[in-house]
Design a protein around this motif. Sequence first.
Motif, PDB file in Angstrom:
ATOM      1  N   GLU A   1      -7.370  -2.843  -1.742  1.00 58.11           N
ATOM      2  CA  GLU A   1      -7.724  -4.223  -1.383  1.00 58.11           C
ATOM      3  C   GLU A   1      -6.544  -5.164  -1.590  1.00 58.11           C
ATOM      4  OE1 GLU A   1     -11.192  -4.849  -3.789  1.00 58.11           O
ATOM      5  OE2 GLU A   1     -12.537  -4.019  -2.258  1.00 58.11           O
ATOM      6  N   TYR A   2      -5.780  -4.951  -2.661  1.00 55.11           N
ATOM      7  CA  TYR A   2      -4.612  -5.787  -2.928  1.00 55.11           C
ATOM      8  C   TYR A   2      -3.561  -5.606  -1.833  1.00 55.11           C
ATOM      9  CZ  TYR A   2      -0.537  -7.832  -5.173  1.00 55.11           C
ATOM     10  OH  TYR A   2       0.570  -8.597  -5.424  1.00 55.11           O
ATOM     11  N   ILE A   3      -3.319  -4.365  -1.451  1.00 50.02           N
ATOM     12  CA  ILE A   3      -2.325  -4.083  -0.412  1.00 50.02           C
ATOM     13  C   ILE A   3      -2.720  -4.743   0.903  1.00 50.02           C
ATOM     14  CG2 ILE A   3      -1.345  -2.249   1.033  1.00 50.02           C
ATOM     15  CD1 ILE A   3      -1.273  -0.501  -1.514  1.00 50.02           C
ATOM     16  N   VAL A   4      -3.985  -4.647   1.270  1.00 54.93           N
ATOM     17  CA  VAL A   4      -4.453  -5.234   2.523  1.00 54.93           C
ATOM     18  C   VAL A   4      -4.384  -6.764   2.451  1.00 54.93           C
ATOM     19  CG1 VAL A   4      -6.476  -5.561   4.000  1.00 54.93           C
ATOM     20  CG2 VAL A   4      -5.898  -3.280   3.164  1.00 54.93           C
ATOM     21  N   GLU A   5      -4.848  -7.327   1.359  1.00 58.46           N
ATOM     22  CA  GLU A   5      -4.903  -8.781   1.227  1.00 58.46           C
ATOM     23  C   GLU A   5      -3.515  -9.417   1.233  1.00 58.46           C
ATOM     24  OE1 GLU A   5      -6.337 -12.009  -2.127  1.00 58.46           O
ATOM     25  OE2 GLU A   5      -7.460 -10.132  -1.923  1.00 58.46           O
ATOM     26  N   HIS A   6      -2.551  -8.781   0.565  1.00 55.89           N
ATOM     27  CA  HIS A   6      -1.217  -9.357   0.428  1.00 55.89           C
ATOM     28  C   HIS A   6      -0.169  -8.676   1.307  1.00 55.89           C
ATOM     29  CE1 HIS A   6      -3.243 -10.531  -3.355  1.00 55.89           C
ATOM     30  NE2 HIS A   6      -2.572 -11.659  -3.154  1.00 55.89           N
ATOM     31  N   GLU A   7      -0.590  -7.686   2.102  1.00 56.33           N
ATOM     32  CA  GLU A   7       0.334  -6.875   2.895  1.00 56.33           C
ATOM     33  C   GLU A   7       1.505  -6.414   2.025  1.00 56.33           C
ATOM     34  OE1 GLU A   7       1.418  -8.639   6.616  1.00 56.33           O
ATOM     35  OE2 GLU A   7      -0.668  -8.970   7.179  1.00 56.33           O
ATOM     36  N   ALA A   8       1.155  -5.913   0.855  1.00 54.89           N
ATOM     37  CA  ALA A   8       2.129  -5.566  -0.178  1.00 54.89           C
ATOM     38  C   ALA A   8       2.692  -4.161   0.017  1.00 54.89           C
ATOM     39  CB  ALA A   8       1.462  -5.656  -1.551  1.00 54.89           C
ATOM     40  N   THR A   9       3.859  -3.961  -0.529  1.00 58.12           N
ATOM     41  CA  THR A   9       4.472  -2.640  -0.567  1.00 58.12           C
ATOM     42  C   THR A   9       3.929  -1.883  -1.780  1.00 58.12           C
ATOM     43  OG1 THR A   9       6.307  -3.415  -1.918  1.00 58.12           O
ATOM     44  CG2 THR A   9       6.602  -3.508   0.474  1.00 58.12           C
ATOM     45  N   VAL A  10       4.187  -0.589  -1.821  1.00 53.33           N
ATOM     46  CA  VAL A  10       3.780   0.217  -2.968  1.00 53.33           C
ATOM     47  C   VAL A  10       4.488  -0.295  -4.226  1.00 53.33           C
ATOM     48  CG1 VAL A  10       3.916   2.529  -3.998  1.00 53.33           C
ATOM     49  CG2 VAL A  10       3.186   2.263  -1.631  1.00 53.33           C
ATOM     50  N   ARG A  11       5.770  -0.619  -4.091  1.00 55.05           N
ATOM     51  CA  ARG A  11       6.561  -1.097  -5.227  1.00 55.05           C
ATOM     52  C   ARG A  11       6.001  -2.420  -5.773  1.00 55.05           C
ATOM     53  NH1 ARG A  11      12.236  -0.140  -6.597  1.00 55.05           N
ATOM     54  NH2 ARG A  11      12.186   1.296  -4.869  1.00 55.05           N
ATOM     55  N   LYS A  12       5.689  -3.343  -4.874  1.00 55.72           N
ATOM     56  CA  LYS A  12       5.148  -4.646  -5.288  1.00 55.72           C
ATOM     57  C   LYS A  12       3.782  -4.468  -5.961  1.00 55.72           C
ATOM     58  CE  LYS A  12       3.837  -9.117  -3.305  1.00 55.72           C
ATOM     59  NZ  LYS A  12       3.711  -9.883  -2.039  1.00 55.72           N
ATOM     60  N   THR A  13       2.966  -3.586  -5.412  1.00 51.47           N
ATOM     61  CA  THR A  13       1.635  -3.320  -5.971  1.00 51.47           C
ATOM     62  C   THR A  13       1.751  -2.698  -7.357  1.00 51.47           C
ATOM     63  OG1 THR A  13       0.779  -3.004  -3.733  1.00 51.47           O
ATOM     64  CG2 THR A  13      -0.570  -2.182  -5.537  1.00 51.47           C
ATOM     65  N   ALA A  14       2.664  -1.746  -7.504  1.00 47.91           N
ATOM     66  CA  ALA A  14       2.860  -1.085  -8.800  1.00 47.91           C
ATOM     67  C   ALA A  14       3.286  -2.099  -9.851  1.00 47.91           C
ATOM     68  CB  ALA A  14       3.908   0.019  -8.680  1.00 47.91           C
ATOM     69  N   LYS A  15       4.180  -2.994  -9.485  1.00 50.67           N
ATOM     70  CA  LYS A  15       4.654  -4.005 -10.430  1.00 50.67           C
ATOM     71  C   LYS A  15       3.521  -4.949 -10.829  1.00 50.67           C
ATOM     72  CE  LYS A  15       8.446  -7.211 -11.145  1.00 50.67           C
ATOM     73  NZ  LYS A  15       9.662  -7.797 -10.576  1.00 50.67           N
ATOM     74  N   LYS A  16       2.711  -5.353  -9.850  1.00 50.97           N
ATOM     75  CA  LYS A  16       1.592  -6.274 -10.110  1.00 50.97           C
ATOM     76  C   LYS A  16       0.583  -5.661 -11.092  1.00 50.97           C
ATOM     77  CE  LYS A  16      -1.765  -9.304  -9.224  1.00 50.97           C
ATOM     78  NZ  LYS A  16      -1.973 -10.354 -10.141  1.00 50.97           N
ATOM     79  N   PHE A  17       0.280  -4.379 -10.933  1.00 51.86           N
ATOM     80  CA  PHE A  17      -0.740  -3.734 -11.759  1.00 51.86           C
ATOM     81  C   PHE A  17      -0.175  -3.021 -12.982  1.00 51.86           C
ATOM     82  CE2 PHE A  17      -2.934  -4.435  -7.804  1.00 51.86           C
ATOM     83  CZ  PHE A  17      -4.215  -4.777  -8.203  1.00 51.86           C
ATOM     84  N   GLY A  18       1.152  -2.977 -13.099  1.00 47.33           N
ATOM     85  CA  GLY A  18       1.771  -2.365 -14.268  1.00 47.33           C
ATOM     86  C   GLY A  18       1.614  -0.855 -14.329  1.00 47.33           C
ATOM     87  N   ILE A  19       1.631  -0.219 -13.153  1.00 50.26           N
ATOM     88  CA  ILE A  19       1.537   1.236 -13.099  1.00 50.26           C
ATOM     89  C   ILE A  19       2.696   1.762 -12.249  1.00 50.26           C
ATOM     90  CG2 ILE A  19      -0.952   1.378 -13.476  1.00 50.26           C
ATOM     91  CD1 ILE A  19      -1.399   1.533 -10.525  1.00 50.26           C
ATOM     92  N   SER A  20       2.870   3.067 -12.224  1.00 47.70           N
ATOM     93  CA  SER A  20       4.000   3.646 -11.492  1.00 47.70           C
ATOM     94  C   SER A  20       3.752   3.640  -9.982  1.00 47.70           C
ATOM     95  CB  SER A  20       4.265   5.071 -11.966  1.00 47.70           C
ATOM     96  OG  SER A  20       3.252   5.929 -11.491  1.00 47.70           O
ATOM     97  N   LYS A  21       4.852   3.696  -9.233  1.00 47.52           N
ATOM     98  CA  LYS A  21       4.759   3.771  -7.770  1.00 47.52           C
ATOM     99  C   LYS A  21       4.047   5.051  -7.358  1.00 47.52           C
ATOM    100  CE  LYS A  21       9.103   3.561  -7.256  1.00 47.52           C
ATOM    101  NZ  LYS A  21      10.441   3.663  -6.689  1.00 47.52           N
ATOM    102  N   SER A  22       4.291   6.122  -8.102  1.00 47.90           N
ATOM    103  CA  SER A  22       3.661   7.404  -7.787  1.00 47.90           C
ATOM    104  C   SER A  22       2.143   7.309  -7.896  1.00 47.90           C
ATOM    105  CB  SER A  22       4.161   8.492  -8.731  1.00 47.90           C
ATOM    106  OG  SER A  22       5.541   8.642  -8.620  1.00 47.90           O
ATOM    107  N   THR A  23       1.667   6.620  -8.918  1.00 53.55           N
ATOM    108  CA  THR A  23       0.228   6.459  -9.113  1.00 53.55           C
ATOM    109  C   THR A  23      -0.375   5.643  -7.977  1.00 53.55           C
ATOM    110  OG1 THR A  23       0.505   6.580 -11.503  1.00 53.55           O
ATOM    111  CG2 THR A  23      -1.551   5.612 -10.700  1.00 53.55           C
TER     112      THR A  23
END
Length: 84
Positions: free
Chosen positions: A14-36
């Motif tokens: 939902e975050y990726i769709v709402e913000h058209e975010a990259t995996v890297r940006k999403t990982a940073k926002k949620f404090g988890i790894s890009k792999s996760t």
Amino acid sequence: MKGIVEERAIELGEYIVEHEATVRKTAKKFGISKSTVHKDVAQRLKYVDPQLYQKVKAILDENKAQRHIRGGIATKLKYQKNEE
């Protein structure tokens, strides 16, 4: 019943769709790894919420197609900053 992993996959999607975010940006926002993030939205989300998965996949495919351009811009800015 959905577990914590499935709920996280939906939240990330939902975050990726709402913000058209990259995996890297999403990982940073949620404090988890890009792999996760990638595993959650590319594999788990497919079975939990197929409609959301399709939306996320379209955004991630677009990001993948643009990444070489973003990398070039970042490199250009890096060297411009060093010149100053």
